[in-house]
Design a protein around this motif. Structure first.
Motif, short mmCIF file in Angstrom:
data_model
loop_
_atom_site.label_atom_id
_atom_site.label_comp_id
_atom_site.label_asym_id
_atom_site.label_seq_id
_atom_site.Cartn_x
_atom_site.Cartn_y
_atom_site.Cartn_z
N PRO A 287 -27.49 -72.12 51.67
CA PRO A 287 -27.67 -70.75 51.15
C PRO A 287 -28.41 -69.84 52.13
O PRO A 287 -28.10 -68.65 52.23
CB PRO A 287 -28.48 -70.96 49.86
CG PRO A 287 -28.15 -72.35 49.42
CD PRO A 287 -27.92 -73.14 50.68
N ARG A 288 -29.38 -70.41 52.89
CA ARG A 288 -30.17 -69.57 53.80
C ARG A 288 -29.32 -68.95 54.90
O ARG A 288 -29.70 -67.95 55.49
CB ARG A 288 -31.24 -70.45 54.46
CG ARG A 288 -32.60 -70.27 53.85
CD ARG A 288 -33.48 -71.43 54.21
NE ARG A 288 -33.85 -71.47 55.62
CZ ARG A 288 -34.53 -72.47 56.18
NH1 ARG A 288 -34.91 -73.48 55.43
NH2 ARG A 288 -34.85 -72.46 57.43
N ASP A 289 -28.21 -69.60 55.25
CA ASP A 289 -27.39 -69.11 56.36
C ASP A 289 -26.17 -68.34 55.88
O ASP A 289 -25.25 -68.07 56.65
CB ASP A 289 -26.95 -70.29 57.24
CG ASP A 289 -28.15 -70.94 57.91
OD1 ASP A 289 -28.98 -70.22 58.46
OD2 ASP A 289 -28.26 -72.18 57.84
N MET A 290 -26.16 -67.98 54.60
CA MET A 290 -25.00 -67.27 54.03
C MET A 290 -25.19 -65.78 54.28
O MET A 290 -25.62 -65.03 53.40
CB MET A 290 -24.96 -67.59 52.53
CG MET A 290 -23.61 -67.63 51.89
SD MET A 290 -22.54 -68.88 52.59
CE MET A 290 -21.05 -67.94 52.75
N PHE A 332 -29.87 -67.64 45.30
CA PHE A 332 -28.56 -68.30 45.16
C PHE A 332 -27.67 -67.50 44.21
O PHE A 332 -26.48 -67.30 44.47
CB PHE A 332 -28.75 -69.73 44.66
CG PHE A 332 -27.47 -70.52 44.63
CD1 PHE A 332 -27.02 -71.20 45.75
CD2 PHE A 332 -26.69 -70.56 43.47
CE1 PHE A 332 -25.82 -71.92 45.72
CE2 PHE A 332 -25.50 -71.26 43.44
CZ PHE A 332 -25.07 -71.94 44.56
N ARG A 333 -28.25 -67.03 43.10
CA ARG A 333 -27.46 -66.23 42.14
C ARG A 333 -26.90 -64.98 42.82
O ARG A 333 -25.74 -64.62 42.63
CB ARG A 333 -28.34 -65.81 40.95
CG ARG A 333 -28.66 -66.93 39.99
CD ARG A 333 -29.46 -66.39 38.79
NE ARG A 333 -29.80 -67.46 37.89
CZ ARG A 333 -30.94 -68.17 37.92
NH1 ARG A 333 -31.87 -67.89 38.84
NH2 ARG A 333 -31.17 -69.14 37.06
N ARG A 334 -27.75 -64.34 43.63
CA ARG A 334 -27.29 -63.10 44.31
C ARG A 334 -26.16 -63.42 45.28
O ARG A 334 -25.18 -62.67 45.38
CB ARG A 334 -28.47 -62.43 45.04
CG ARG A 334 -29.39 -61.65 44.11
CD ARG A 334 -30.33 -60.74 44.89
NE ARG A 334 -31.24 -61.47 45.78
CZ ARG A 334 -32.41 -61.98 45.38
NH1 ARG A 334 -32.81 -61.84 44.12
NH2 ARG A 334 -33.18 -62.63 46.24
N ILE A 335 -26.28 -64.54 45.99
CA ILE A 335 -25.20 -64.92 46.94
C ILE A 335 -23.89 -65.14 46.17
O ILE A 335 -22.83 -64.67 46.58
CB ILE A 335 -25.59 -66.18 47.74
CG1 ILE A 335 -26.76 -65.89 48.67
CG2 ILE A 335 -24.39 -66.70 48.55
CD1 ILE A 335 -27.39 -67.13 49.29
N ALA A 336 -24.00 -65.84 45.04
CA ALA A 336 -22.79 -66.11 44.24
C ALA A 336 -22.16 -64.78 43.78
O ALA A 336 -20.94 -64.60 43.88
CB ALA A 336 -23.15 -66.98 43.03
N ASP A 345 -11.46 -64.29 43.13
CA ASP A 345 -10.99 -65.61 42.69
C ASP A 345 -11.74 -66.75 43.37
O ASP A 345 -11.31 -67.90 43.31
CB ASP A 345 -9.48 -65.75 42.92
CG ASP A 345 -9.10 -65.66 44.39
OD1 ASP A 345 -9.91 -65.15 45.17
OD2 ASP A 345 -7.99 -66.11 44.75
N LEU A 346 -12.88 -66.45 44.00
CA LEU A 346 -13.61 -67.51 44.70
C LEU A 346 -14.21 -68.52 43.73
O LEU A 346 -14.87 -68.14 42.75
CB LEU A 346 -14.73 -66.90 45.56
CG LEU A 346 -15.43 -67.93 46.43
CD1 LEU A 346 -15.22 -67.62 47.90
CD2 LEU A 346 -16.91 -67.98 46.12
N GLY A 375 -21.49 -71.23 36.78
CA GLY A 375 -20.16 -71.76 36.48
C GLY A 375 -19.53 -72.31 37.75
O GLY A 375 -19.16 -71.55 38.65
N PHE A 376 -19.43 -73.64 37.85
CA PHE A 376 -18.90 -74.27 39.06
C PHE A 376 -17.52 -74.86 38.81
O PHE A 376 -17.25 -75.42 37.74
CB PHE A 376 -19.86 -75.36 39.56
CG PHE A 376 -21.16 -74.79 40.06
CD1 PHE A 376 -21.27 -74.30 41.36
CD2 PHE A 376 -22.27 -74.69 39.22
CE1 PHE A 376 -22.45 -73.75 41.81
CE2 PHE A 376 -23.46 -74.14 39.67
CZ PHE A 376 -23.56 -73.67 40.96
#
Ligand code: SAM
Ligand code: SF4
Length: 500
Positions: A287-290, A332-336, A345-346, A375-376
């Motif tokens: 996540p840190r490198d996203m 992480f939520r913000r990245i998602a 559609d990711l 939701g995964f």
């Protein structure tokens, strides 16, 4: 969803159903995978490679076979009677060393039988357990000839020569200054419609629970020109989909073909220009490198498949801090959210650890909450297992085994429901699939969906290697069934629902 590492065999990443079924069984049993077994041609020496662990280890096994090919070694189907056996190990899972020594015990008999018949079997231990255990391996198993860490594979020919000449083992676990990629030959064996390409190795992040920084060494990125050249070769050999591999693949940054420093997004844009390369993926990311450019690439590069494996490990900031992850649950939520804004559609996948030292019932509840919210489409979940030499292994407040089991079970049942729900949401969708091989039943082909699920459909074998349009007709917990549609791939907009 599995509790084991994505232990993947041959050239396939959870794709053709036959491989998937065999692989799932292997994952459950903790059994390793073999290396694309083919009968060794007459007059060649026989090489058997057994691989444990992730796709990067499978890639490394292939490269070890490539490096030994000029010495006359060809892949063999079994260890019995082989001239050389390599055990390519993984240290992530529990009891990795015990599994290695019990395998070595079995091989000892095969080696003795070969010697009794006047032959010689060179026995090598490679990979992360070799790196971690070093001389301990030959102390406990003196019949082992070669011990080499993951950065030394290009030195194999020289080590084999030394081992066949000398008495006693040859041990190479120092990270050589020169990078192995510069010294490895071009890959020889075609990987098929789906190919893997390691672009990054090692890790500088030192998560509290993880052995990778100790066994794989510091982060290293291959230059863009080398990656692009290898990708072109893979495509010329028939690859239509390439998965870029790295322990922290999105930390990749390397010298670009224009002399500037490129990030992964820039590299993906360059790879997308290769004619006939229909699909791109990359794994595993942190996540840190996203960064923004990489998130935007998901909206801008049609070849980049709408699936991302992005491990979060925990939904509790307290545990994430203890893990030294360097990100929060909200980050992480913000990245998602941003990823889904870039590409609607990711589908997301992740890794979770149940029962990291100090994890409370509240922390565990925060993980369940994060899973519910995000939701995964699929995920891997593991019970925390202490890895010797890592800070978490000696941390106070270890969670009792029974509690770890209980928490893992809760995480897994939630993830299983989400995976089934996601697969069902694909029913009736028209999309492109990549046909990867023959299916399990006559007249069937195996394929891969954009979201990484195995797909099976009635279709002629002539479609293998092609991207074709289909309608998803039925969802199963781990796979999809489809009906091939007429017309060319791309005729249907992505994720188009068929008319009722
Ligand atoms: N680099 C990736 C990242 O940072 O997310 C993960 C790579 S690691 C090789 C694969 C997964 O194994 C991790 O994401 C973690 O969930 C799991 N894992 C690693 N060490 C573990 C341990 N000691 N106990 C349980 N699971 C572990
Ligand atoms: Fe291990 Fe953490 Fe590095 Fe991933 S980022 S390889 S979990 S140390």
């Amino acid at each position: 969803m599995t509790t084991e590492m994505p232990t993947i065999m041959g050239t396939d990443l959870r794709t053709p159903q036959a491989a998937e079924a065999a692989d799932a069984a292997r994952r459950q049993s903790g059994e390793p995978s073999g290396l694309r077994p083919r009968p060794a041609p007459e007059g060649m020496k026989r090489l058997f490679v057994k691989t444990w662990g992730c796709q990067m280890n499978v890639y490394d096994s292939g490269r070890m076979a490539d490096v030994l090919a000029p010495l006359g070694y060809a892949p063999a189907e079994t260890a019995e009677g082989a001239d050389m056996v390599i055990l390519n190990t993984c240290h992530i899972r529990e009891k990795a060393a015990e599994k290695l020594f019990s395998e070595l015990g079995r091989l000892r008999a095969a080696k003795q039988a070969k010697e009794a018949a006047g032959g010689r079997m060179v026995l090598a231990v490679a990979g992360c357990v070799a790196q971690a255990e070093g001389a301990e391996i030959t102390a406990r198993a003196p019949y082992v000839d070669i011990v080499l860490g993951p950065q030394g594979y290009h030195r194999l020919p020289e080590m084999v020569a030394r081992a066949t000449r000398a008495a006693g083992a040859v041990i190479e676990t120092d990270f050589p200054a020169e990078q192995k990629f510069d010294h490895l030959p071009e890959a020889s064996a075609p990987q098929g419609p789906i190919a893997f390409l390691t672009i990054q190795e090692g890790c500088d992040k030192f998560c509290s629970f993880c052995v990778v920084p100790y066994t794989r060494g510091a982060e290293y990125s291959r230059p863009a020109a080398a990656v692009i050249a290898e990708a072109r070769r893979l495509v010329a050999q028939g690859a239509r989909e390439i998965a870029l591999l790295g322990q922290n693949v999105n930390a990749w940054h390397g010298e670009g073909t224009d002399g500037a420093t490129w990030n992964l997004a820039r590299l993906l844009h360059a790879l997308a220009e290769i004619p006939d390369l229909a699909r791109l993926r990359y794994t595993t990311s942190h996540p840190r490198d996203m960064d923004e450019a990489l998130i935007a690439a998901h909206g801008a590069i049609p070849q980049l498949m709408p699936f991302l494996h992005l491990p979060v490990q925990s939904g509790s900031d307290r545990v994430l801090r203890a893990m030294n992850r360097g990100h929060t649950a909200d980050a992480f939520r913000r990245i998602a959210d941003r990823l889904r804004a870039a590409r609607a559609d990711l589908a997301l996948s992740s890794d979770f650890i149940a029962g990291h030292p100090g994890e409370t019932a509240q922390d565990h509840a925060a993980t369940l909450k994060l899973i519910e919210e995000i939701g995964f489409a699929q995920a891997f979940s593991f019970k925390y297992s202490p890895r010797p030499g890592t800070p978490a292994a000696t941390a106070p407040l270890q969670v009792p085994e029974a509690e770890k089991d209980r928490r893992l079970h809760e995480i897994q049942s939630l993830l299983r429901d989400q995976q089934e729900r996601f697969n069902r949401s694909r029913e009736g969708i028209r999309c492109d699939i990549l046909v990867t091989g023959l299916g399990r039943h006559p007249g069937q082909v195996a394929a891969r969906s954009p979201w990484l699920q195995p797909v099976h459909a009635e279709a002629p074998a002539a479609l293998i290697g092609q991207v074709v349009a289909c309608e998803i007709t039925e969802a199963h917990p781990n796979s999809l069934a489809a009906r091939i549609l007429g017309g060319a791939a791309g005729d249907h907009p992505r994720e188009e629902k068929a008319a009722a």
